[in-house]
Motif scaffolding. Sequence first.
Motif, PDB file in Angstrom:
ATOM      1  N   ALA A 247      63.143  17.855  50.059  1.00 50.47           N
ATOM      2  CA  ALA A 247      61.887  17.161  49.760  1.00 50.47           C
ATOM      3  C   ALA A 247      60.713  17.763  50.518  1.00 50.47           C
ATOM      4  O   ALA A 247      59.561  17.683  50.061  1.00 50.47           O
ATOM      5  CB  ALA A 247      62.017  15.675  50.105  1.00 50.47           C
ATOM      6  N   ARG A 248      60.988  18.381  51.661  1.00 46.41           N
ATOM      7  CA  ARG A 248      59.929  18.977  52.466  1.00 46.41           C
ATOM      8  C   ARG A 248      59.677  20.449  52.135  1.00 46.41           C
ATOM      9  O   ARG A 248      58.797  21.070  52.728  1.00 46.41           O
ATOM     10  CB  ARG A 248      60.265  18.836  53.950  1.00 46.41           C
ATOM     11  CG  ARG A 248      60.237  17.400  54.444  1.00 46.41           C
ATOM     12  CD  ARG A 248      60.703  17.313  55.893  1.00 46.41           C
ATOM     13  NE  ARG A 248      60.656  15.934  56.393  1.00 46.41           N
ATOM     14  CZ  ARG A 248      61.120  15.559  57.582  1.00 46.41           C
ATOM     15  NH1 ARG A 248      61.674  16.462  58.391  1.00 46.41           N
ATOM     16  NH2 ARG A 248      61.040  14.293  57.961  1.00 46.41           N
ATOM     17  N   THR A 249      60.424  21.008  51.215  1.00 47.77           N
ATOM     18  CA  THR A 249      60.255  22.419  50.854  1.00 47.77           C
ATOM     19  C   THR A 249      58.877  22.648  50.254  1.00 47.77           C
ATOM     20  O   THR A 249      58.457  21.948  49.322  1.00 47.77           O
ATOM     21  CB  THR A 249      61.333  22.846  49.842  1.00 47.77           C
ATOM     22  OG1 THR A 249      62.620  22.661  50.433  1.00 47.77           O
ATOM     23  CG2 THR A 249      61.152  24.310  49.446  1.00 47.77           C
ATOM     24  N   LEU A 250      58.173  23.637  50.763  1.00 50.20           N
ATOM     25  CA  LEU A 250      56.790  23.872  50.341  1.00 50.20           C
ATOM     26  C   LEU A 250      56.693  24.262  48.873  1.00 50.20           C
ATOM     27  O   LEU A 250      55.728  23.928  48.192  1.00 50.20           O
ATOM     28  CB  LEU A 250      56.158  24.957  51.215  1.00 50.20           C
ATOM     29  CG  LEU A 250      55.938  24.597  52.681  1.00 50.20           C
ATOM     30  CD1 LEU A 250      55.367  25.790  53.437  1.00 50.20           C
ATOM     31  CD2 LEU A 250      55.011  23.404  52.805  1.00 50.20           C
ATOM     32  N   GLY A 251      57.666  24.956  48.352  1.00 52.87           N
ATOM     33  CA  GLY A 251      57.556  25.477  46.993  1.00 52.87           C
ATOM     34  C   GLY A 251      57.948  24.518  45.884  1.00 52.87           C
ATOM     35  O   GLY A 251      57.810  24.863  44.698  1.00 52.87           O
ATOM     36  N   ARG A 252      58.414  23.337  46.224  1.00 57.36           N
ATOM     37  CA  ARG A 252      58.868  22.444  45.147  1.00 57.36           C
ATOM     38  C   ARG A 252      57.683  21.902  44.356  1.00 57.36           C
ATOM     39  O   ARG A 252      56.551  21.850  44.852  1.00 57.36           O
ATOM     40  CB  ARG A 252      59.703  21.300  45.706  1.00 57.36           C
ATOM     41  CG  ARG A 252      58.928  20.324  46.542  1.00 57.36           C
ATOM     42  CD  ARG A 252      59.699  19.041  46.795  1.00 57.36           C
ATOM     43  NE  ARG A 252      58.998  18.217  47.761  1.00 57.36           N
ATOM     44  CZ  ARG A 252      57.935  17.480  47.473  1.00 57.36           C
ATOM     45  NH1 ARG A 252      57.451  17.478  46.241  1.00 57.36           N
ATOM     46  NH2 ARG A 252      57.352  16.759  48.416  1.00 57.36           N
TER      47      ARG A 252
END
Length: 448
Positions: A247-252
């Motif tokens: 959920a914290r992944t920048l690219g999502r």
Amino acid sequence: MPSGRETAREVIGDVTSSFTELPDEPVRSGVDGPLGWPGYGDQLARAAESTGESESVVCGVAGIGGVTAVVVAFEFGFLGGSLGTRTGARIERAFTHARERRLPVVSLVATGGSRMQEGTLALLQLSRIARQITLTREAGLAHVAVLRDPTTGGGWATLGAGADVVLGLRGAQVGFAGSRVRPPGYTVAQQFAAGSVDQLVPREELRDRLERWLRLLTTSARAAAPPPVALGEALLPTTGWDAVVRARTLGRPRAKAYLGSYFEWHEPISGDRAGGVDPGVFCGFGHRDGETFAYAAQDGTATRPAGFRTAARLVRLADRLGVPVLTLVDTPGAANDEAAEKAGVGAAIADLFTAIASARVPVTTLLVGEGGSGGALAFAAPDRMWVTPDSYFAVISPELATGILKRDPAQARRTADELRLRPQDLVELGVARGVVQPGRSSDQVTAM
């Protein structure tokens, strides 16, 4: 009339395909007004001769992009577009006609304020106009204001700032105090930055923007908004910490991607009408399959008080117009710094909770990323929430929970599992209805 400033008839002709003026009471010529102001009758006669109008507003029924609306257009060349008793009477008749015919209202405002030659009686027209706005609002009819140059005084404080959607023409002077009272004049760009104007519009785009807005505000959907399809991961996370990391992944995918995929086109509103704008919250109305849905979306940042207030404004407006609402939840939580506390973050969250809880229209929620505590829950429908595979929802972040429980920081992964914050956990706990998947319609949502 100042050079380069459009007349009421010109701006009406620019934004409408047809216009029929509403009937008016006869003009009494040579009268110096209710105060007997010396020379006022002559001023009125000169204003009529120079503009071709008998008052500072022109009111009628117009066609705008296939929608029939009542238009109130100010003629600034007539005594500075000032508001007098006869102006108030015309505006009152226009709003009454709109309610009787169930039509939206478009106000094309350009005014210097109340007419001094009529004294306090002119000032009282503001209350008269405010009542008409209120009655029209209670009738569930939309009111769109266009701020022309200038929009000051009581015209700004009623027809301008009191509209549901406020469009400002670039370069216009907009403020309660005009340039002769407090130079230099306050600009529409400054009002936009302060959260009092929804959109800044180039003059050449006004007709198209009005057509889009009127279409959105008069074509509400007949059922609840279906949850969007997921745009990110398809596989569910194995552990709680995996859910947090994903959920914290920048690219999502975030709010802009979801709104762009969900709507054929949409128009934003901006600001909380109390001096604030949160760039991490997107609100507005969108067109989908011939129907209108409203939306309030978090964009992955800590939500500030202005964001909660803007969302509450959006939900209440949609509810009044009968437009179903879609909310997208994605925030690590509410902003909790000193500035947020001073701006009333707790009260702002409470306001949004109340707006959603009291909404008569259905509210649909999709959790698309982080669901951090009350700052996320305030955006969520309590009984119509879905989740994506790359999301989580928790009472507090695993790191903070670990600290509060006085555990070793290395225990954050264990805490994440114990919080049961994964998408599948949320469904099993009854928090969410199901998990949406990429490429699958709402009737194919996975229920765990």
